[in-house]
Design a protein around this motif. Structure first.
Motif, PDB file in Angstrom:
ATOM      1  N   LEU A 103       0.844  -1.192   0.000  1.00 58.47           N
ATOM      2  CA  LEU A 103       0.000   0.000   0.000  1.00 58.47           C
ATOM      3  C   LEU A 103       0.880   1.244   0.000  1.00 58.47           C
ATOM      4  O   LEU A 103       2.026   1.207   0.428  1.00 58.47           O
ATOM      5  CB  LEU A 103      -0.872   0.025   1.262  1.00 58.47           C
ATOM      6  CG  LEU A 103      -1.810  -1.146   1.490  1.00 58.47           C
ATOM      7  CD1 LEU A 103      -2.474  -1.013   2.849  1.00 58.47           C
ATOM      8  CD2 LEU A 103      -2.858  -1.197   0.406  1.00 58.47           C
ATOM      9  N   ASN A 104       0.322   2.362  -0.434  1.00 66.24           N
ATOM     10  CA  ASN A 104       1.031   3.614  -0.251  1.00 66.24           C
ATOM     11  C   ASN A 104       0.525   4.234   1.050  1.00 66.24           C
ATOM     12  O   ASN A 104      -0.427   3.749   1.657  1.00 66.24           O
ATOM     13  CB  ASN A 104       0.882   4.544  -1.464  1.00 66.24           C
ATOM     14  CG  ASN A 104      -0.549   4.969  -1.698  1.00 66.24           C
ATOM     15  OD1 ASN A 104      -1.300   5.254  -0.771  1.00 66.24           O
ATOM     16  ND2 ASN A 104      -0.929   5.045  -2.973  1.00 66.24           N
ATOM     17  N   GLU A 105       1.168   5.303   1.487  1.00 66.56           N
ATOM     18  CA  GLU A 105       0.793   5.903   2.770  1.00 66.56           C
ATOM     19  C   GLU A 105      -0.648   6.399   2.783  1.00 66.56           C
ATOM     20  O   GLU A 105      -1.343   6.256   3.786  1.00 66.56           O
ATOM     21  CB  GLU A 105       1.746   7.051   3.117  1.00 66.56           C
ATOM     22  CG  GLU A 105       3.045   6.565   3.689  1.00 66.56           C
ATOM     23  CD  GLU A 105       3.893   7.692   4.236  1.00 66.56           C
ATOM     24  OE1 GLU A 105       3.435   8.401   5.154  1.00 66.56           O
ATOM     25  OE2 GLU A 105       5.018   7.843   3.744  1.00 66.56           O
ATOM     26  N   ALA A 106      -1.104   6.960   1.683  1.00 64.66           N
ATOM     27  CA  ALA A 106      -2.481   7.462   1.624  1.00 64.66           C
ATOM     28  C   ALA A 106      -3.480   6.317   1.790  1.00 64.66           C
ATOM     29  O   ALA A 106      -4.482   6.459   2.499  1.00 64.66           O
ATOM     30  CB  ALA A 106      -2.725   8.201   0.306  1.00 64.66           C
ATOM     31  N   GLN A 107      -3.220   5.186   1.151  1.00 67.47           N
ATOM     32  CA  GLN A 107      -4.103   4.032   1.286  1.00 67.47           C
ATOM     33  C   GLN A 107      -4.085   3.494   2.717  1.00 67.47           C
ATOM     34  O   GLN A 107      -5.124   3.124   3.262  1.00 67.47           O
ATOM     35  CB  GLN A 107      -3.684   2.930   0.312  1.00 67.47           C
ATOM     36  CG  GLN A 107      -3.939   3.281  -1.138  1.00 67.47           C
ATOM     37  CD  GLN A 107      -3.259   2.307  -2.075  1.00 67.47           C
ATOM     38  OE1 GLN A 107      -2.129   1.871  -1.843  1.00 67.47           O
ATOM     39  NE2 GLN A 107      -3.951   1.964  -3.160  1.00 67.47           N
ATOM     40  N   MET A 108      -2.907   3.475   3.314  1.00 68.60           N
ATOM     41  CA  MET A 108      -2.796   2.988   4.682  1.00 68.60           C
ATOM     42  C   MET A 108      -3.541   3.916   5.642  1.00 68.60           C
ATOM     43  O   MET A 108      -4.259   3.459   6.532  1.00 68.60           O
ATOM     44  CB  MET A 108      -1.335   2.856   5.093  1.00 68.60           C
ATOM     45  CG  MET A 108      -1.151   2.120   6.387  1.00 68.60           C
ATOM     46  SD  MET A 108       0.512   1.495   6.480  1.00 68.60           S
ATOM     47  CE  MET A 108       0.396   0.550   7.974  1.00 68.60           C
ATOM     48  N   LYS A 143       3.640  -7.443   6.730  1.00 69.95           N
ATOM     49  CA  LYS A 143       4.822  -6.606   6.519  1.00 69.95           C
ATOM     50  C   LYS A 143       5.016  -6.161   5.063  1.00 69.95           C
ATOM     51  O   LYS A 143       5.346  -5.008   4.822  1.00 69.95           O
ATOM     52  CB  LYS A 143       6.085  -7.318   7.011  1.00 69.95           C
ATOM     53  CG  LYS A 143       6.321  -7.186   8.483  1.00 69.95           C
ATOM     54  CD  LYS A 143       7.655  -7.833   8.843  1.00 69.95           C
ATOM     55  CE  LYS A 143       7.944  -7.733  10.307  1.00 69.95           C
ATOM     56  NZ  LYS A 143       9.216  -8.381  10.652  1.00 69.95           N
ATOM     57  N   PRO A 144       4.826  -7.050   4.091  1.00 66.04           N
ATOM     58  CA  PRO A 144       5.030  -6.625   2.699  1.00 66.04           C
ATOM     59  C   PRO A 144       4.088  -5.500   2.265  1.00 66.04           C
ATOM     60  O   PRO A 144       4.385  -4.778   1.316  1.00 66.04           O
ATOM     61  CB  PRO A 144       4.757  -7.897   1.886  1.00 66.04           C
ATOM     62  CG  PRO A 144       4.953  -9.017   2.835  1.00 66.04           C
ATOM     63  CD  PRO A 144       4.537  -8.489   4.175  1.00 66.04           C
ATOM     64  N   MET A 145       2.966  -5.349   2.951  1.00 71.64           N
ATOM     65  CA  MET A 145       1.994  -4.302   2.600  1.00 71.64           C
ATOM     66  C   MET A 145       2.397  -2.931   3.108  1.00 71.64           C
ATOM     67  O   MET A 145       1.913  -1.927   2.621  1.00 71.64           O
ATOM     68  CB  MET A 145       0.645  -4.626   3.237  1.00 71.64           C
ATOM     69  CG  MET A 145      -0.206  -5.502   2.452  1.00 71.64           C
ATOM     70  SD  MET A 145      -1.841  -5.595   3.183  1.00 71.64           S
ATOM     71  CE  MET A 145      -1.981  -4.199   4.233  1.00 71.64           C
ATOM     72  N   ILE A 146       3.228  -2.882   4.125  1.00 69.80           N
ATOM     73  CA  ILE A 146       3.572  -1.609   4.756  1.00 69.80           C
ATOM     74  C   ILE A 146       4.335  -0.745   3.757  1.00 69.80           C
ATOM     75  O   ILE A 146       5.322  -1.202   3.159  1.00 69.80           O
ATOM     76  CB  ILE A 146       4.424  -1.835   6.020  1.00 69.80           C
ATOM     77  CG1 ILE A 146       3.677  -2.710   7.025  1.00 69.80           C
ATOM     78  CG2 ILE A 146       4.823  -0.502   6.648  1.00 69.80           C
ATOM     79  CD1 ILE A 146       4.539  -3.186   8.189  1.00 69.80           C
ATOM     80  N   PRO A 147       3.914   0.491   3.562  1.00 63.62           N
ATOM     81  CA  PRO A 147       4.634   1.377   2.635  1.00 63.62           C
ATOM     82  C   PRO A 147       6.112   1.488   3.035  1.00 63.62           C
ATOM     83  O   PRO A 147       6.435   1.568   4.226  1.00 63.62           O
ATOM     84  CB  PRO A 147       3.929   2.724   2.808  1.00 63.62           C
ATOM     85  CG  PRO A 147       2.581   2.372   3.340  1.00 63.62           C
ATOM     86  CD  PRO A 147       2.757   1.149   4.178  1.00 63.62           C
ATOM     87  N   GLU A 148       6.979   1.451   2.056  1.00 62.19           N
ATOM     88  CA  GLU A 148       8.418   1.491   2.317  1.00 62.19           C
ATOM     89  C   GLU A 148       8.834   2.720   3.124  1.00 62.19           C
ATOM     90  O   GLU A 148       9.767   2.649   3.914  1.00 62.19           O
ATOM     91  CB  GLU A 148       9.203   1.432   1.000  1.00 62.19           C
ATOM     92  CG  GLU A 148       9.171   0.058   0.359  1.00 62.19           C
ATOM     93  CD  GLU A 148      10.055  -0.009  -0.867  1.00 62.19           C
ATOM     94  OE1 GLU A 148      11.120   0.632  -0.884  1.00 62.19           O
ATOM     95  OE2 GLU A 148       9.658  -0.717  -1.816  1.00 62.19           O
TER      96      GLU A 148
END
Length: 142
Positions: free
Chosen positions: A21-26, A92-97
């Motif tokens: 996800l990107n930060e906005a989606q999160m 974890k893989p979903m967390i924005p970098e």
């Protein structure tokens, strides 16, 4: 209500398929969790704001149960109400970098935050409080 159901479905698809996800989606997902748990627990905006300001009322059962609701909706909760690291690992893989490193460090620090507690709401509350106290600047949970 239909909008919430669609978002919950999309969130579950993302969680299960490990789509990043990107930060906005999160943030949108966190807002959905916040709104759902606010309604479910009858917590006030002021009580939520206090947590984000670092004022954690250990005697406030409404706040504790709000945390329990949020952790459950985030699909990171064991049956006893505690944070479950294995479930977090899958996400974890979903967390924005851009926030992955700080979020993982906070969570890693708080794995056993509820040790010795038995009530579901207390366990969830202990986890969120620990994450906040570890890194208040980057606290982003509901």
């Amino acid at each position: 209500m239909k909008y919430q159901i669609v978002l919950l479905f999309l969130a579950s698809v993302c969680f299960e398929n490990a789509i990043s996800l990107n930060e906005a989606q999160m943030k949108a997902g966190i807002k959905l969790i916040k709104n759902t748990c606010r309604t479910k627990t009858k917590i006030t905006d002021e009580q939520i704001a206090k947590m984000h300001e670092g004022v954690w009322d250990d005697a406030d059962d409404v706040t504790k149960c709000y945390c329990h609701c949020a952790l459950g909706m985030m699909k990171m909760q064991a049956k006893n109400g505690a944070f479950e690291y294995e479930l977090f690992e899958k996400q974890k893989p979903m967390i924005p970098e851009t926030i992955r490193e700080t979020l993982i460090a906070s969570v890693d620090n708080c794995i056993n935050a509820g040790e010795g507690l038995t009530k579901k709401c207390d366990l969830s509350y202990a986890f969120f409080k620990c994450v906040y106290l570890y890194d208040p600047e980057h606290y982003m949970f509901p």
